[in-house]
Motif scaffolding. Sequence first.
Motif, PDB file in Angstrom:
ATOM      1  N   GLU A 113      41.206  41.478  40.497  1.00  0.00           N
ATOM      2  CA  GLU A 113      40.650  41.534  39.141  1.00  0.00           C
ATOM      3  C   GLU A 113      39.293  41.813  39.148  1.00  0.00           C
ATOM      4  O   GLU A 113      38.510  42.530  38.254  1.00  0.00           O
ATOM      5  N   TYR A 114      38.314  41.000  39.812  1.00  0.00           N
ATOM      6  CA  TYR A 114      36.947  41.069  39.777  1.00  0.00           C
ATOM      7  C   TYR A 114      36.466  42.325  40.388  1.00  0.00           C
ATOM      8  O   TYR A 114      35.409  42.992  39.952  1.00  0.00           O
ATOM      9  N   LEU A 166      42.210  36.948  41.872  1.00  0.00           N
ATOM     10  CA  LEU A 166      40.915  36.780  41.088  1.00  0.00           C
ATOM     11  C   LEU A 166      40.119  37.857  41.740  1.00  0.00           C
ATOM     12  O   LEU A 166      39.510  38.721  41.150  1.00  0.00           O
ATOM     13  N   THR A 175      26.500  39.038  44.050  1.00  0.00           N
ATOM     14  CA  THR A 175      27.304  38.791  42.995  1.00  0.00           C
ATOM     15  C   THR A 175      28.082  37.433  42.899  1.00  0.00           C
ATOM     16  O   THR A 175      28.571  36.942  44.015  1.00  0.00           O
ATOM     17  N   PRO A 214      30.830  36.132  41.465  1.00  0.00           N
ATOM     18  CA  PRO A 214      32.176  36.061  41.772  1.00  0.00           C
ATOM     19  C   PRO A 214      32.332  36.000  43.248  1.00  0.00           C
ATOM     20  O   PRO A 214      33.442  35.240  43.601  1.00  0.00           O
ATOM     21  N   VAL A 269      38.304  35.810  33.629  1.00  0.00           N
ATOM     22  CA  VAL A 269      38.717  37.089  33.711  1.00  0.00           C
ATOM     23  C   VAL A 269      39.489  37.260  32.511  1.00  0.00           C
ATOM     24  O   VAL A 269      40.581  36.573  31.967  1.00  0.00           O
TER      25      VAL A 269
END
Length: 421
Positions: free
Chosen positions: A354-355, A351, A226, A228, A417
């Motif tokens: 949140e990801y 982050l 991924t 992110p 985001v």
Amino acid sequence: MKRSIHYAWIVLLLAFIALLSAQGVRLSFGAFITPWEDEFHTNRGVISLIAFISYAVFGLSQPYIGKLIDQYGVRKVLSFSILLIGLTTICTFFVNSPWQLMVLYGVIASVGFGGASNVAGSVVIANWFVEKRGFALGLMSAGTAAGQLLLVPFSLFLIEQFGWKHTVLLLGSFLTIIVFPLIFLFIRTSPSEKGTTAYGEVENTKLEIKKNKSKERVSILKLFKTKPFLFLLLPFFVCGVTTSGLIDTHLIPFAQVCGFSPTLTGTAVSLLAAFNILGTIVSGHLADRLSCKNMLAFLYGARAISIAILLIIVHETSFFNFFISQSHLLLIFAISFGIVDFATVAPTVKLATEYFKHLSVGVVIGWLFLSHQIGSAIGSYIPGLLYDVTGGYDISFIYSIILLIGASVLSFLLPAVANNK
């Protein structure tokens, strides 16, 4: 009605104290290098090997610590890690050879350092804060910087006054008798353990938490595919190379090579630690208000510029002599690097939460900090080798600047985001 303090702020204070104490003891390693060389009639290479082993064990422990936190909770992992560090530090009093230090400090205590680290702190803050999460993460991360500012000079003072053996007894007793029971008795992994809700939690948030209560199992191979995760992991690796690795380990030897006085060098290190605290708190505050990916791009870029000052000190100082001296440049570097030193932690962790909120956050954060510690180990070792070959730090500074520019670009390319402002 009288307003009471939300328990989330108590948890934040306890996490700050835990990191200050545990990581402050870890960062005091440098204060013991010369006393241990004298005590065991050995050289710096042997003592440095202990530090390398410690970094490696610390780093490799991070994903496993994340799993243990997901299974047993922050309270048990954090408090018993502090107890392990405390007891091991006390046992150091009895060592009579370097190999015993390698086992006690390099391996056993370093497992404890891994448990009492930003991984545990980040998980408990993510659990307790919905609002002001970035600010809380910044304050929590500042605990490590505060430990550097307070316990490193305090250890130097104790060693000078009482010797290294009595110093390890005092530090170990402090962790075992005061910090361990404080964390064990009062910190809680999640608000449900106190029969309350997270700070800033509202009804729709509660429903989403219930809905996602059973988190997906983390597939590491899937994570590595991924964007992110990779674009957080690689810059955080560079973060470790350039902070704990290069600057925290080699700033003092670099200053000595340049001929700066011990007083000026000590002032620079203190300024770096003090502005590290300020930068970390401000970064956390801004992480709730600005785009975290853009913040990271700026922070890595600013760090590259600050390291360029060290190259100027060596090669181009005459250009600045008409208005600024070499000594002042060192202090400017300490301030500028301190501001951006640990400041990457809050936006990186925010982050990640949140990801990957649908995953076990402890494991995800554990892998991020593993990359950081591997970077720290490599970043502390390679500059030493290059110094032996070239007699200077130029190559180390140049490759660090290049890596930081790359980290800045990768951070900027992270996906946005939705709830980032």
